[in-house]
Design a protein around this motif. Sequence first.
Motif, short mmCIF file in Angstrom:
data_model
loop_
_atom_site.label_atom_id
_atom_site.label_comp_id
_atom_site.label_asym_id
_atom_site.label_seq_id
_atom_site.Cartn_x
_atom_site.Cartn_y
_atom_site.Cartn_z
N GLY A 188 -30.17 -80.46 -42.32
CA GLY A 188 -28.89 -80.50 -41.61
C GLY A 188 -28.62 -79.21 -40.87
N LEU A 189 -28.82 -78.08 -41.54
CA LEU A 189 -28.58 -76.78 -40.90
C LEU A 189 -29.56 -76.54 -39.76
CD1 LEU A 189 -27.83 -74.54 -44.01
CD2 LEU A 189 -26.21 -75.29 -42.25
N LEU A 190 -30.82 -76.93 -39.96
CA LEU A 190 -31.84 -76.74 -38.92
C LEU A 190 -31.48 -77.54 -37.66
CD1 LEU A 190 -34.54 -75.25 -38.58
CD2 LEU A 190 -35.67 -77.36 -39.25
N ILE A 191 -31.04 -78.78 -37.85
CA ILE A 191 -30.66 -79.62 -36.71
C ILE A 191 -29.47 -79.00 -35.98
CG2 ILE A 191 -29.70 -81.86 -36.03
CD1 ILE A 191 -31.35 -83.06 -38.39
N LEU A 192 -28.48 -78.54 -36.76
CA LEU A 192 -27.30 -77.92 -36.15
C LEU A 192 -27.66 -76.65 -35.40
CD1 LEU A 192 -24.81 -78.43 -39.11
CD2 LEU A 192 -24.54 -79.41 -36.83
N ILE A 193 -28.47 -75.80 -36.01
CA ILE A 193 -28.82 -74.51 -35.41
C ILE A 193 -29.71 -74.71 -34.18
CG2 ILE A 193 -30.08 -72.35 -35.77
CD1 ILE A 193 -29.07 -72.53 -38.74
N GLN A 194 -30.77 -75.50 -34.33
CA GLN A 194 -31.70 -75.71 -33.21
C GLN A 194 -31.04 -76.44 -32.05
OE1 GLN A 194 -35.19 -77.62 -34.84
NE2 GLN A 194 -36.18 -75.65 -35.22
N GLY A 195 -30.07 -77.28 -32.37
CA GLY A 195 -29.37 -78.02 -31.32
C GLY A 195 -28.30 -77.20 -30.63
N GLY A 196 -28.03 -76.00 -31.14
CA GLY A 196 -27.05 -75.14 -30.51
C GLY A 196 -25.62 -75.46 -30.89
#
Length: 198
Positions: free
Chosen positions: A186-194
């Motif tokens: 979840g955090l990776l998707i949020l961070i990588q997606g900006g």
Amino acid sequence: MNLGLIGQAAVLFAVTNIDDILIMALFFAQGAGRRGTTRAITAGQYLGFAAILAGAVAAAFGATFLPDTVVPYLGLLPLALGVKAAVQAWRHRHDSDEVQGGRDSGPKVLEVAAVTLANGGDNIGVYVPVFATAGIGGMSVHVIVFLALVAVWVAAGRYFATRPAIAKALSRWGHILLPVVLIGIGLLILIQGGAFGR
């Protein structure tokens, strides 16, 4: 059917979905010994992946269901499920294995679908140009190969979760690993997606 195109579709699926095998193994560990676990995980995986394919096919034809700015927020789904799993693991940390086994009915179809969709939501951006340039015939081949490989991925997740050494580790640490992996995704998707700014 063109074997080269089938091979290309298989490689594209494998490269973009390799992490799903670990997630499914964790779901299988969560549902170990419970009836309906394989059915729930399979249905959830197909439901989530069908949503990804629908988005990619529609976008290849010029329609989009979600604006690009919304896609990173799909990370909230596995994040919320991971937090929920972590809270449950913490509340029941002193329960015996028998009590824990009776308390939880295992993975739910919609939970698996939500994690599949969120984890694979960024794959839409990879699939769209491939689908758009492949034409309807090529796109159909990709969709058929992808859907066939979902079953292979489910079988691989189940296989890894049932190997004695892996099963022992997952039964001991799975209740901790599942929330950690879901929160991390979840955090990776949020961070990588900006989602938090570039």
